[in-house]
Design a protein around this motif. Structure first.
Motif, PDB file in Angstrom:
ATOM      1  N   SER A  65      73.438 -14.779  50.714  1.00 57.72           N
ATOM      2  CA  SER A  65      72.166 -14.053  50.655  1.00 57.72           C
ATOM      3  C   SER A  65      72.376 -12.577  50.356  1.00 57.72           C
ATOM      4  O   SER A  65      71.582 -11.952  49.651  1.00 57.72           O
ATOM      5  N   ILE A  66      73.465 -12.003  50.879  1.00 55.18           N
ATOM      6  CA  ILE A  66      73.770 -10.597  50.605  1.00 55.18           C
ATOM      7  C   ILE A  66      74.119 -10.411  49.132  1.00 55.18           C
ATOM      8  O   ILE A  66      73.638  -9.479  48.468  1.00 55.18           O
ATOM      9  N   VAL A  67      74.953 -11.299  48.604  1.00 58.17           N
ATOM     10  CA  VAL A  67      75.345 -11.201  47.196  1.00 58.17           C
ATOM     11  C   VAL A  67      74.130 -11.368  46.291  1.00 58.17           C
ATOM     12  O   VAL A  67      73.937 -10.603  45.334  1.00 58.17           O
ATOM     13  N   VAL A  68      73.289 -12.351  46.591  1.00 57.49           N
ATOM     14  CA  VAL A  68      72.087 -12.592  45.787  1.00 57.49           C
ATOM     15  C   VAL A  68      71.153 -11.394  45.845  1.00 57.49           C
ATOM     16  O   VAL A  68      70.586 -10.978  44.821  1.00 57.49           O
ATOM     17  N   ARG A  69      70.987 -10.833  47.018  1.00 56.75           N
ATOM     18  CA  ARG A  69      70.134  -9.654  47.177  1.00 56.75           C
ATOM     19  C   ARG A  69      70.643  -8.504  46.308  1.00 56.75           C
ATOM     20  O   ARG A  69      69.851  -7.802  45.660  1.00 56.75           O
ATOM     21  N   SER A  70      71.943  -8.325  46.279  1.00 50.91           N
ATOM     22  CA  SER A  70      72.524  -7.231  45.490  1.00 50.91           C
ATOM     23  C   SER A  70      72.310  -7.440  43.998  1.00 50.91           C
ATOM     24  O   SER A  70      72.136  -6.479  43.246  1.00 50.91           O
ATOM     25  N   ILE A  71      72.295  -8.688  43.558  1.00 49.24           N
ATOM     26  CA  ILE A  71      72.162  -8.990  42.128  1.00 49.24           C
ATOM     27  C   ILE A  71      70.700  -8.979  41.683  1.00 49.24           C
ATOM     28  O   ILE A  71      70.343  -8.368  40.672  1.00 49.24           O
ATOM     29  N   ASP A  72      69.835  -9.650  42.447  1.00 54.55           N
ATOM     30  CA  ASP A  72      68.444  -9.815  42.029  1.00 54.55           C
ATOM     31  C   ASP A  72      67.569  -8.598  42.293  1.00 54.55           C
ATOM     32  O   ASP A  72      66.582  -8.391  41.587  1.00 54.55           O
ATOM     33  N   SER A  73      67.913  -7.809  43.298  1.00 52.80           N
ATOM     34  CA  SER A  73      66.991  -6.758  43.728  1.00 52.80           C
ATOM     35  C   SER A  73      67.545  -5.347  43.678  1.00 52.80           C
ATOM     36  O   SER A  73      66.854  -4.419  43.246  1.00 52.80           O
ATOM     37  N   LEU A  74      68.768  -5.156  44.119  1.00 54.25           N
ATOM     38  CA  LEU A  74      69.234  -3.796  44.387  1.00 54.25           C
ATOM     39  C   LEU A  74      69.894  -3.093  43.204  1.00 54.25           C
ATOM     40  O   LEU A  74      70.443  -2.005  43.362  1.00 54.25           O
ATOM     41  N   LYS A  75      69.795  -3.695  42.043  1.00 53.57           N
ATOM     42  CA  LYS A  75      70.190  -2.979  40.826  1.00 53.57           C
ATOM     43  C   LYS A  75      68.993  -2.244  40.226  1.00 53.57           C
ATOM     44  O   LYS A  75      69.155  -1.422  39.320  1.00 53.57           O
ATOM     45  N   ASP A  76      67.812  -2.560  40.748  1.00 55.08           N
ATOM     46  CA  ASP A  76      66.585  -1.901  40.298  1.00 55.08           C
ATOM     47  C   ASP A  76      66.375  -0.626  41.119  1.00 55.08           C
ATOM     48  O   ASP A  76      66.336  -0.675  42.351  1.00 55.08           O
ATOM     49  N   GLU A  77      66.230   0.511  40.457  1.00 53.45           N
ATOM     50  CA  GLU A  77      66.162   1.792  41.154  1.00 53.45           C
ATOM     51  C   GLU A  77      64.923   1.907  42.042  1.00 53.45           C
ATOM     52  O   GLU A  77      64.976   2.504  43.121  1.00 53.45           O
ATOM     53  N   THR A  78      63.803   1.355  41.602  1.00 53.37           N
ATOM     54  CA  THR A  78      62.587   1.417  42.414  1.00 53.37           C
ATOM     55  C   THR A  78      62.762   0.635  43.706  1.00 53.37           C
ATOM     56  O   THR A  78      62.384   1.092  44.789  1.00 53.37           O
ATOM     57  N   THR A  79      63.372  -0.548  43.588  1.00 54.23           N
ATOM     58  CA  THR A  79      63.626  -1.362  44.781  1.00 54.23           C
ATOM     59  C   THR A  79      64.625  -0.679  45.699  1.00 54.23           C
ATOM     60  O   THR A  79      64.454  -0.656  46.919  1.00 54.23           O
ATOM     61  N   ARG A  80      65.677  -0.112  45.120  1.00 55.59           N
ATOM     62  CA  ARG A  80      66.676   0.611  45.925  1.00 55.59           C
ATOM     63  C   ARG A  80      66.010   1.730  46.725  1.00 55.59           C
ATOM     64  O   ARG A  80      66.275   1.898  47.919  1.00 55.59           O
ATOM     65  N   LYS A  81      65.150   2.488  46.072  1.00 58.27           N
ATOM     66  CA  LYS A  81      64.474   3.590  46.750  1.00 58.27           C
ATOM     67  C   LYS A  81      63.634   3.072  47.915  1.00 58.27           C
ATOM     68  O   LYS A  81      63.639   3.655  49.006  1.00 58.27           O
ATOM     69  N   GLY A  82      62.899   1.986  47.683  1.00 53.85           N
ATOM     70  CA  GLY A  82      62.081   1.418  48.748  1.00 53.85           C
ATOM     71  C   GLY A  82      62.910   0.941  49.922  1.00 53.85           C
ATOM     72  O   GLY A  82      62.530   1.126  51.085  1.00 53.85           O
ATOM     73  N   VAL A  83      64.050   0.330  49.630  1.00 51.22           N
ATOM     74  CA  VAL A  83      64.945  -0.145  50.687  1.00 51.22           C
ATOM     75  C   VAL A  83      65.488   1.035  51.488  1.00 51.22           C
ATOM     76  O   VAL A  83      65.498   1.018  52.731  1.00 51.22           O
TER      77      VAL A  83
END
Length: 202
Positions: free
Chosen positions: A48-66
Motif C-alpha cells: 500500500s505504501i509503494v502504491v501510494r507513492s506511485i499513484d498519488s505522491l508524484k503529483d505536486e498538488t497531492t503532495r502539498k495536500g498531504v
C-alpha cells in the motif's frame, strides 16, 4: 510479477520498487506470496505504501495536500503532552518520548515545546517551517512511508523518527501506545475485540 503477470496499481501503473530498495522489493513480494484465494488488503501494508507513492505522491498538488495535513500533527503531537503523575507513567514518558524530543531539538537546532498541563502546545513558526522543509525533501516513497507512520501513531515526531531510522517500527508502536501499555501494566490486559488496539506495520 504476480503469477507471471505484472503487478499494477489501481491507476494501472506497474508496481516498481526502486533498485536501491531490494529488501523492500522482497518484502512486497512476500506479502503477495502470503495471500490466499481471498485478497486481504490489510495484510499488504508495504504494498500500500509503494502504491501510494506511485499513484498519488508524484503529483505536486497531492503532495502539498498531504504535507498540509501531516504538519497539523506536529502542533498536536502526542509526545509533547506529558503527565506529571503517576510516577510509573512519567518514567514511561521519559524513557520513550524525551529522547525523541531531544533528538528533534538537536537535528533541528531549536526547542520543541511541551506541556504537563491542559493548555494546548503551539510549536514555533521556525520549527514548523523546518519540518515542512524536511517533508519537501522526501521522495514519493519516503513521503508515503512517513504518511503511514504519522497517521498510524498520531505523531509527527514518532513518524519522523521511524523514516529516519532513529527508532524501529516496534519502538514506534510502543511510544504511540504508552497510556494503553501503562494501564495493562497496572490492571492487566482485557481482551475486547471491539476496543483493542490493532497493530500496524510499515
Amino acid at each position: 510479477m504476480l503469477d507471471h503477470r505484472t503487478l499494477k496499481t489501481p491507476d494501472g501503473h506497474p508496481v516498481v520498487v526502486p533498485p536501491s530498495k531490494p529488501l523492500l522489493a522482497q518484502l512486497v513480494a512476500a506479502e503477495w506470496e502470503g495471500q490466499a484465494n481471498v485478497l486481504k488488503t490489510f495484510s499488504l501494508p508495504l504494498t500500500s505504501i509503494v502504491v501510494r507513492s506511485i499513484d498519488s505522491l508524484k503529483d505536486e498538488t497531492t503532495r502539498k495536500g498531504v504535507m498540509d495535513n501531516l504538519i497539523k500533527y506536529l502542533q498536536g503531537d502526542s509526545v509533547c503532552y506529558h503527565q506529571d503523575y503517576p510516577d510509573s507513567f512519567v518514567k514511561m514518558q521519559d524513557d520513550a518520548w524525551r529522547p525523541l524530543i531531544a533528538w528533534v531539538e538537536q537535528e533541528m537546532g531549536m526547542k520543541v515545546s511541551t506541556t504537563t498541563g491542559f493548555s494546548s502546545v503551539k510549536q514555533s513558526e521556525e520549527l514548523v517551517a523546518k519540518m515542512r522543509a524536511v517533508m519537501e525533501d522526501f521522495n514519493p516513497l519516503t513521503l508515503a512511508a512517513f504518511e503511514k507512520a504519522v497517521l498510524s501513531t498520531k505523531s509527527f515526531i514518532i513518524g519522523l523518527a521511524v523514516v529516519r531510522r532513529r527508532i524501529s517500527v516496534e519502538e514506534a508502536a510502543k511510544a504511540a501506545s504508552l497510556e494503553v501499555l501503562h494501564q495493562i501494566d497496572r490492571w492487566g490486559e482485557v481482551e475486547d475485540r471491539r476496543t483493542s488496539n490493532a497493530s500496524w506495520d510499515l
